[in-house]
Design a protein around this motif. Structure first.
Motif, PDB file in Angstrom:
ATOM      1  N   LEU A 119       0.812  -1.215   0.000  1.00  0.00           N
ATOM      2  CA  LEU A 119       0.000   0.000   0.000  1.00  0.00           C
ATOM      3  C   LEU A 119       0.843   1.262   0.000  1.00  0.00           C
ATOM      4  CD1 LEU A 119      -2.743  -0.911   2.653  1.00  0.00           C
ATOM      5  CD2 LEU A 119      -3.030  -0.835   0.173  1.00  0.00           C
ATOM      6  N   ILE A 120       1.832   1.314   0.897  1.00  0.00           N
ATOM      7  CA  ILE A 120       2.538   2.575   1.135  1.00  0.00           C
ATOM      8  C   ILE A 120       3.790   2.711   0.286  1.00  0.00           C
ATOM      9  CG2 ILE A 120       3.701   3.953   2.884  1.00  0.00           C
ATOM     10  CD1 ILE A 120       1.672   2.779   4.893  1.00  0.00           C
ATOM     11  N   LEU A 121       4.660   1.692   0.318  1.00  0.00           N
ATOM     12  CA  LEU A 121       5.850   1.761  -0.531  1.00  0.00           C
ATOM     13  C   LEU A 121       5.466   1.689  -1.999  1.00  0.00           C
ATOM     14  CD1 LEU A 121       8.874   1.748  -1.058  1.00  0.00           C
ATOM     15  CD2 LEU A 121       8.861  -0.736  -0.690  1.00  0.00           C
ATOM     16  N   GLY A 122       4.630   0.696  -2.346  1.00  0.00           N
ATOM     17  CA  GLY A 122       4.232   0.553  -3.740  1.00  0.00           C
ATOM     18  C   GLY A 122       3.230   1.602  -4.183  1.00  0.00           C
ATOM     19  N   GLY A 123       2.115   1.701  -3.451  1.00  0.00           N
ATOM     20  CA  GLY A 123       1.070   2.633  -3.848  1.00  0.00           C
ATOM     21  C   GLY A 123       1.456   4.088  -3.682  1.00  0.00           C
ATOM     22  N   ASN A 124       1.724   4.499  -2.430  1.00  0.00           N
ATOM     23  CA  ASN A 124       2.013   5.910  -2.185  1.00  0.00           C
ATOM     24  C   ASN A 124       3.384   6.321  -2.702  1.00  0.00           C
ATOM     25  OD1 ASN A 124       3.224   8.101  -0.130  1.00  0.00           O
ATOM     26  ND2 ASN A 124       1.040   8.444  -0.450  1.00  0.00           N
ATOM     27  N   GLY A 125       4.391   5.459  -2.500  1.00  0.00           N
ATOM     28  CA  GLY A 125       5.739   5.827  -2.938  1.00  0.00           C
ATOM     29  C   GLY A 125       5.820   6.088  -4.422  1.00  0.00           C
ATOM     30  N   LEU A 126       5.183   5.229  -5.218  1.00  0.00           N
ATOM     31  CA  LEU A 126       5.217   5.422  -6.666  1.00  0.00           C
ATOM     32  C   LEU A 126       4.414   6.649  -7.096  1.00  0.00           C
ATOM     33  CD1 LEU A 126       4.975   1.762  -8.038  1.00  0.00           C
ATOM     34  CD2 LEU A 126       6.984   3.252  -7.893  1.00  0.00           C
ATOM     35  N   VAL A 127       3.352   6.966  -6.366  1.00  0.00           N
ATOM     36  CA  VAL A 127       2.608   8.192  -6.669  1.00  0.00           C
ATOM     37  C   VAL A 127       3.494   9.415  -6.414  1.00  0.00           C
ATOM     38  CG1 VAL A 127       0.698   9.672  -5.927  1.00  0.00           C
ATOM     39  CG2 VAL A 127       0.308   7.239  -6.328  1.00  0.00           C
ATOM     40  N   ASN A 128       4.238   9.388  -5.302  1.00  0.00           N
ATOM     41  CA  ASN A 128       5.178  10.480  -5.029  1.00  0.00           C
ATOM     42  C   ASN A 128       6.182  10.628  -6.160  1.00  0.00           C
ATOM     43  OD1 ASN A 128       5.532  11.673  -1.856  1.00  0.00           O
ATOM     44  ND2 ASN A 128       4.106   9.992  -2.158  1.00  0.00           N
ATOM     45  N   LEU A 194       2.610   5.595 -16.385  1.00  0.00           N
ATOM     46  CA  LEU A 194       2.693   4.161 -16.113  1.00  0.00           C
ATOM     47  C   LEU A 194       3.025   3.877 -14.653  1.00  0.00           C
ATOM     48  CD1 LEU A 194       4.541   2.937 -19.343  1.00  0.00           C
ATOM     49  CD2 LEU A 194       2.093   2.804 -18.800  1.00  0.00           C
ATOM     50  N   LEU A 195       3.817   4.754 -14.021  1.00  0.00           N
ATOM     51  CA  LEU A 195       4.110   4.593 -12.596  1.00  0.00           C
ATOM     52  C   LEU A 195       2.834   4.684 -11.759  1.00  0.00           C
ATOM     53  CD1 LEU A 195       7.416   6.618 -12.025  1.00  0.00           C
ATOM     54  CD2 LEU A 195       7.100   4.150 -11.776  1.00  0.00           C
ATOM     55  N   VAL A 196       1.955   5.619 -12.105  1.00  0.00           N
ATOM     56  CA  VAL A 196       0.705   5.758 -11.342  1.00  0.00           C
ATOM     57  C   VAL A 196      -0.184   4.541 -11.564  1.00  0.00           C
ATOM     58  CG1 VAL A 196      -1.305   7.197 -10.888  1.00  0.00           C
ATOM     59  CG2 VAL A 196       0.833   8.273 -11.544  1.00  0.00           C
ATOM     60  N   VAL A 197      -0.224   4.043 -12.799  1.00  0.00           N
ATOM     61  CA  VAL A 197      -1.015   2.834 -13.080  1.00  0.00           C
ATOM     62  C   VAL A 197      -0.484   1.668 -12.243  1.00  0.00           C
ATOM     63  CG1 VAL A 197      -1.646   1.145 -14.838  1.00  0.00           C
ATOM     64  CG2 VAL A 197      -1.661   3.584 -15.392  1.00  0.00           C
ATOM     65  N   LEU A 198       0.851   1.519 -12.167  1.00  0.00           N
ATOM     66  CA  LEU A 198       1.453   0.468 -11.355  1.00  0.00           C
ATOM     67  C   LEU A 198       1.141   0.686  -9.874  1.00  0.00           C
ATOM     68  CD1 LEU A 198       3.237  -2.012 -11.008  1.00  0.00           C
ATOM     69  CD2 LEU A 198       5.243  -0.491 -11.041  1.00  0.00           C
ATOM     70  N   ALA A 199       1.178   1.947  -9.429  1.00  0.00           N
ATOM     71  CA  ALA A 199       0.845   2.261  -8.036  1.00  0.00           C
ATOM     72  C   ALA A 199      -0.584   1.832  -7.713  1.00  0.00           C
ATOM     73  CB  ALA A 199       1.020   3.762  -7.782  1.00  0.00           C
ATOM     74  N   ALA A 200      -1.502   2.092  -8.628  1.00  0.00           N
ATOM     75  CA  ALA A 200      -2.899   1.702  -8.415  1.00  0.00           C
ATOM     76  C   ALA A 200      -3.035   0.182  -8.326  1.00  0.00           C
ATOM     77  CB  ALA A 200      -3.768   2.244  -9.546  1.00  0.00           C
ATOM     78  N   LEU A 201      -2.296  -0.520  -9.167  1.00  0.00           N
ATOM     79  CA  LEU A 201      -2.357  -1.982  -9.146  1.00  0.00           C
ATOM     80  C   LEU A 201      -1.793  -2.535  -7.839  1.00  0.00           C
ATOM     81  CD1 LEU A 201      -2.993  -4.609 -10.587  1.00  0.00           C
ATOM     82  CD2 LEU A 201      -0.779  -4.448 -11.742  1.00  0.00           C
ATOM     83  N   LEU A 202      -0.686  -1.965  -7.359  1.00  0.00           N
ATOM     84  CA  LEU A 202      -0.104  -2.416  -6.092  1.00  0.00           C
ATOM     85  C   LEU A 202      -1.020  -2.084  -4.917  1.00  0.00           C
ATOM     86  CD1 LEU A 202       3.641  -1.461  -6.661  1.00  0.00           C
ATOM     87  CD2 LEU A 202       2.651  -3.761  -6.587  1.00  0.00           C
ATOM     88  N   TRP A 203      -1.679  -0.917  -4.984  1.00  0.00           N
ATOM     89  CA  TRP A 203      -2.625  -0.557  -3.927  1.00  0.00           C
ATOM     90  C   TRP A 203      -3.775  -1.564  -3.887  1.00  0.00           C
ATOM     91  CZ3 TRP A 203      -2.190   3.125  -0.222  1.00  0.00           C
ATOM     92  CH2 TRP A 203      -3.316   3.362   0.566  1.00  0.00           C
TER      93      TRP A 203
END
Length: 335
Positions: A119-128, A194-203
């Motif tokens: 959630l945080i490293l994958g989802g939020n970190g990639l959004v950052n 693509l990073l945000v799309v990956l972040a959404a998938l990890l979230w």
């Protein structure tokens, strides 16, 4: 965001990636509780106030992230934010319930840590990281597609969410295709999109996992360890990326410091408690409406405060995505 995702998972209620929040009874005393909605369908002023907090604060977290990463390296910013928020929440849990409330066995600690990393490293970190090049409004709309990934992951796990949910998936994927056009046209870096799309998938993966793994019984305690694990993971990734090289805390802008504090206090604690209280004091159908409102708030704030462009792919794709989320959430509420 996490609550609506857990609603979709049909468990007791994400944060969107900016604010992972457990769906559970709030800590006694953290938010004044005026009681359940009044008879006859009337909604109290306190419920509307809490709903307004969730609408505005969670919708504004994307703007906050965009301002933070202007002068703070993305993973160091995400990691430090959630370490501080996790420690504050741990202190609150210990104060209200005693230090014993933070004790968990190794198995549940490991599960919470894994979910926190997703959630945080994958989802939020990639959004950052993505928001160093992607407008905050576009990032929020791309993240809004998370319920689509949740339905697909549930299907892969053998569940059958229903025809309405699958209809929402098709609509959502269409909206996602439209939203990627700024990247494909060169207006926005396709790598960031693509990073945000990956972040959404990890979230989505973290949300699905949290419903299936043995987690701490107290969801606030679970959130503490998720935040700390994800925060430490963010710091480690930031150091591995060399974000500390040449980074001067004295060069961080006042705006970035204020935005970082806002994300910790309001995004990760106040709105989190307000939503948990809402789940106890208002119809779930009303509380879940934040999933439709947050992306709109994020886009408007990006336009008004940062002067982000309001292009036709963002308008059209955003409308399609919000419609898809409405269909998926309404379908799950009827099940």
């Amino acid at each position: 965001m996490r609550e609506v995702l857990n609603l979709l998972l049909m468990t007791s209620p994400a944060a969107d990636p900016a604010a992972p929040v457990p769906a559970a009874k709030p800590l006694p005393g953290t938010v004044p509780a005026p009681g359940s909605p009044a008879p006859g369908g009337r909604i109290s002023g306190a419920v509307w106030a809490a709903l307004g907090i969730v609408y505005v604060v969670w919708g504004s977290t994307y703007l906050g992230i965009r301002i933070v990463v202007e002068t703070v390296p993305p993973f160091l910013a995400s990691g430090s934010r959630f370490i501080v928020a996790g420690l504050l929440l741990a202190a609150l849990v210990a104060w209200r319930h005693g230090p014993a409330a933070l004790k968990v066995d190794r198995r549940r600690l490991g599960s919470a840590a894994l979910v926190g990393l997703l959630l945080i490293l994958g989802g939020n970190g990639l959004v950052n990281l993505a928001e160093t090049t992607v407008p905050s409004g576009l990032a929020a709309l791309l993240i809004a597609v998370v319920p689509v990934w949740v339905v697909l992951l549930r299907t892969a796990a053998g569940e059958r969410p229903g025809l309405g949910a699958y209809g929402g998936v098709l609509i959502g994927l269409g909206g996602l295709a439209v939203l990627t056009l700024p990247g494909l046209s060169g207006d926005v870096g396709i790598g960031g999109v693509l990073l945000v799309v990956l972040a959404a998938l990890l979230w989505a993966a973290g949300s699905v996992s949290s419903a299936r793994l043995p987690m701490p019984a107290n969801p606030f305690t679970a959130s503490v360890y998720e935040m700390l694990a994800g925060g430490v993971g963010g710091i480690v990734v930031g150091l591995l990326r060399g974000e500390h090289h040449g980074f001067d805390p004295g060069a961080v802008s006042t705006g970035s410091w204020v935005a970082l504090g806002y994300l910790v206090v309001f995004g990760s604690l106040i709105a989190f408690t307000a939503y948990a209280w809402l789940l106890q004091s208002a119809p779930v159908s009303l509380a879940a409406t934040y999933a439709y409102v947050n992306p709109v708030v994020a886009v408007l704030l990006g336009v008004l405060i940062l002067g982000e462009a309001l292009t036709w792919p963002i308008l059209l794709g955003g409308a399609i995505v919000v419609a898809a989320v409405c269909l998926i959430v309404s379908t799950e509420r009827r099940r």
